[in-house]
Design an enzyme around this catalytic site. Structure first.
Site, PDB file in Angstrom:
ATOM      1  N   ARG A  37      -1.016  10.373  11.052  1.00  0.00           N
ATOM      2  CA  ARG A  37       0.066  10.553  10.077  1.00  0.00           C
ATOM      3  C   ARG A  37       0.580   9.205   9.580  1.00  0.00           C
ATOM      4  O   ARG A  37       0.974   9.081   8.419  1.00  0.00           O
ATOM      5  CB  ARG A  37       1.194  11.355  10.700  1.00  0.00           C
ATOM      6  CG  ARG A  37       0.855  12.813  10.908  1.00  0.00           C
ATOM      7  CD  ARG A  37       2.101  13.626  11.135  1.00  0.00           C
ATOM      8  NE  ARG A  37       1.806  15.041  11.221  1.00  0.00           N
ATOM      9  CZ  ARG A  37       2.697  15.992  10.989  1.00  0.00           C
ATOM     10  NH1 ARG A  37       3.930  15.678  10.654  1.00  0.00           N
ATOM     11  NH2 ARG A  37       2.365  17.265  11.091  1.00  0.00           N
ATOM     12  N   ASP A  55       6.143  10.058  19.090  1.00  0.00           N
ATOM     13  CA  ASP A  55       6.481  11.478  19.109  1.00  0.00           C
ATOM     14  C   ASP A  55       7.870  11.651  19.702  1.00  0.00           C
ATOM     15  O   ASP A  55       8.104  11.333  20.883  1.00  0.00           O
ATOM     16  CB  ASP A  55       5.451  12.239  19.940  1.00  0.00           C
ATOM     17  CG  ASP A  55       5.555  13.738  19.758  1.00  0.00           C
ATOM     18  OD1 ASP A  55       6.617  14.208  19.297  1.00  0.00           O
ATOM     19  OD2 ASP A  55       4.579  14.441  20.067  1.00  0.00           O
ATOM     20  N   ASN A  81      16.423  11.867  10.128  1.00  0.00           N
ATOM     21  CA  ASN A  81      15.812  12.925   9.324  1.00  0.00           C
ATOM     22  C   ASN A  81      14.876  13.812  10.139  1.00  0.00           C
ATOM     23  O   ASN A  81      14.627  14.959   9.768  1.00  0.00           O
ATOM     24  CB  ASN A  81      15.041  12.287   8.166  1.00  0.00           C
ATOM     25  CG  ASN A  81      14.280  13.293   7.330  1.00  0.00           C
ATOM     26  OD1 ASN A  81      14.835  13.952   6.466  1.00  0.00           O
ATOM     27  ND2 ASN A  81      12.981  13.418   7.596  1.00  0.00           N
ATOM     28  N   TYR A 152      17.607  26.477  15.422  1.00  0.00           N
ATOM     29  CA  TYR A 152      17.628  25.469  14.365  1.00  0.00           C
ATOM     30  C   TYR A 152      19.046  25.243  13.857  1.00  0.00           C
ATOM     31  O   TYR A 152      19.497  24.095  13.717  1.00  0.00           O
ATOM     32  CB  TYR A 152      16.717  25.903  13.216  1.00  0.00           C
ATOM     33  CG  TYR A 152      16.781  24.998  12.014  1.00  0.00           C
ATOM     34  CD1 TYR A 152      16.106  23.779  12.007  1.00  0.00           C
ATOM     35  CD2 TYR A 152      17.525  25.350  10.893  1.00  0.00           C
ATOM     36  CE1 TYR A 152      16.173  22.940  10.909  1.00  0.00           C
ATOM     37  CE2 TYR A 152      17.591  24.517   9.792  1.00  0.00           C
ATOM     38  CZ  TYR A 152      16.916  23.315   9.801  1.00  0.00           C
ATOM     39  OH  TYR A 152      17.000  22.478   8.712  1.00  0.00           O
ATOM     40  N   LYS A 156      21.327  21.748  13.994  1.00  0.00           N
ATOM     41  CA  LYS A 156      21.874  21.076  12.816  1.00  0.00           C
ATOM     42  C   LYS A 156      23.394  20.934  12.920  1.00  0.00           C
ATOM     43  O   LYS A 156      23.960  19.958  12.397  1.00  0.00           O
ATOM     44  CB  LYS A 156      21.478  21.834  11.558  1.00  0.00           C
ATOM     45  CG  LYS A 156      19.970  21.834  11.277  1.00  0.00           C
ATOM     46  CD  LYS A 156      19.458  20.469  10.855  1.00  0.00           C
ATOM     47  CE  LYS A 156      18.843  19.657  11.952  1.00  0.00           C
ATOM     48  NZ  LYS A 156      18.367  18.324  11.497  1.00  0.00           N
ATOM     49  N   VAL A 183      15.184  23.784   0.260  1.00  0.00           N
ATOM     50  CA  VAL A 183      14.218  23.352  -0.752  1.00  0.00           C
ATOM     51  C   VAL A 183      12.789  23.608  -0.270  1.00  0.00           C
ATOM     52  O   VAL A 183      12.526  23.698   0.936  1.00  0.00           O
ATOM     53  CB  VAL A 183      14.416  21.858  -1.094  1.00  0.00           C
ATOM     54  CG1 VAL A 183      15.705  21.664  -1.863  1.00  0.00           C
ATOM     55  CG2 VAL A 183      14.413  20.996   0.161  1.00  0.00           C
ATOM     56  N   THR A 185      10.085  22.437   0.846  1.00  0.00           N
ATOM     57  CA  THR A 185       9.269  21.514   1.627  1.00  0.00           C
ATOM     58  C   THR A 185       8.391  22.322   2.575  1.00  0.00           C
ATOM     59  O   THR A 185       8.471  23.552   2.632  1.00  0.00           O
ATOM     60  CB  THR A 185      10.157  20.571   2.445  1.00  0.00           C
ATOM     61  OG1 THR A 185      10.970  21.360   3.321  1.00  0.00           O
ATOM     62  CG2 THR A 185      11.046  19.731   1.549  1.00  0.00           C
TER      63      THR A 185
END
Length: 256
Positions: A37, A55, A81, A152, A156, A183, A185
């Site tokens: 990556r 990681d 992020n 999740y 957040k 969005v 993604t």
């Protein structure tokens, strides 16, 4: 010109924020989970100063990323992020932790604690956090039946709690949180309805610090505008408890 590190920036909003900041003339250091990556990320943004590899799913991995970031020198801003999404199945990391918690909550805490303190901290949250509960009594999902969407949303909320805690404990730092919108993604999915062109702009704006209205701390944003966060995020007792839990699990204390 600012020097900015962005975790979880090999694709998606992290990479988009990096591209925007680089276009604006800032120095950007990106982060990728593995060497493959990282090479793709270098090709995507060849003007990036560096790509840190590591990681964040494990405590040791997060510590290594922080060490590698510090080896590059001081940063003006860090954008937290890195995250996995709301459709995750339950699995435990090598440390025995739910991976959503490990990546979304704990790694953000570890990087905050170990990366040399910048002038600005930016934490990506989600609109889903507004209806979440911090669930600090069962943060590791030992008694509840797993629900990826709830896990999740909780994580957040934790990220926003971290932002507000840092704003309170480190008054010399501008620490803020934001939601980019739902969005399309890889994480958000192709059916996501929000504006992709706006999704990366608030974090870049808060991190660059080249506009006076970004010189705030302990605030929550959506598309460059302040909005209320989940009230739990502003509770100092809950913030302190989250910090204590993360310190106990990771073995990493938060500098005073």
């Amino acid at each position: 010109m600012s020097r900015i590190f962005i975790s979880g920036s090999s694709t998606g909003l992290g990479l988009m924020a990096g591209e925007l900041l680089a276009e604006q003339g800032h120095q950007v250091v990106l982060h990728a989970r593995n060497a493959t990556r990282a090479e793709e990320t270098r090709r995507a943004l060849p003007t990036a100063e560096a790509v840190v590899i590591g990681d964040l799913e494990t405590i040791a991995g997060a510590k290594n990323v922080a060490a590698d970031v510090n080896a590059l020198g001081r940063f003006d801003a860090v954008i937290h992020n890195a995250a996995v999404g709301y459709r995750e199945v339950h699995h435990l990391t090598a440390d025995g932790l739910p991976h959503v918690f490990a990546i979304n909550t704990l790694s953000a805490y570890i990087l905050t604690a170990l990366i040399e303190r910048p002038k600005r901290l930016v934490y990506l949250s989600s609109g889903m956090h507004h209806h979440a509960d911090a669930n600090l009594d069962d943060i590791l999902w030992k008694t509840r039946r797993w629900n990826g969407s709830s896990a999740y949303a909780e994580s957040k909320l934790h990220d926003t709690m971290l932002a507000f805690a840092m704003a309170r404990l480190w008054p010399e730092v501008y620490a803020n949180s934001l939601e980019p919108g739902w969005v399309p993604t890889k994480m958000g999915g192709s059916a996501a309805p929000d504006d992709m062109d706006q999704a990366h702009r608030t974090q870049a704006w808060l991190a660059a610090g080249d506009k006076p209205d970004a010189d705030v701390t302990g605030q929550y944003f959506y598309h460059l505008k302040r909005m209320p966060a989940n009230p739990q995020a502003s509770d100092p007792a809950l913030q302190n408890r989250l910090l204590s839990i993360c310190a106990d699990i990771s073995g990493v204390g938060l500098p005073a």
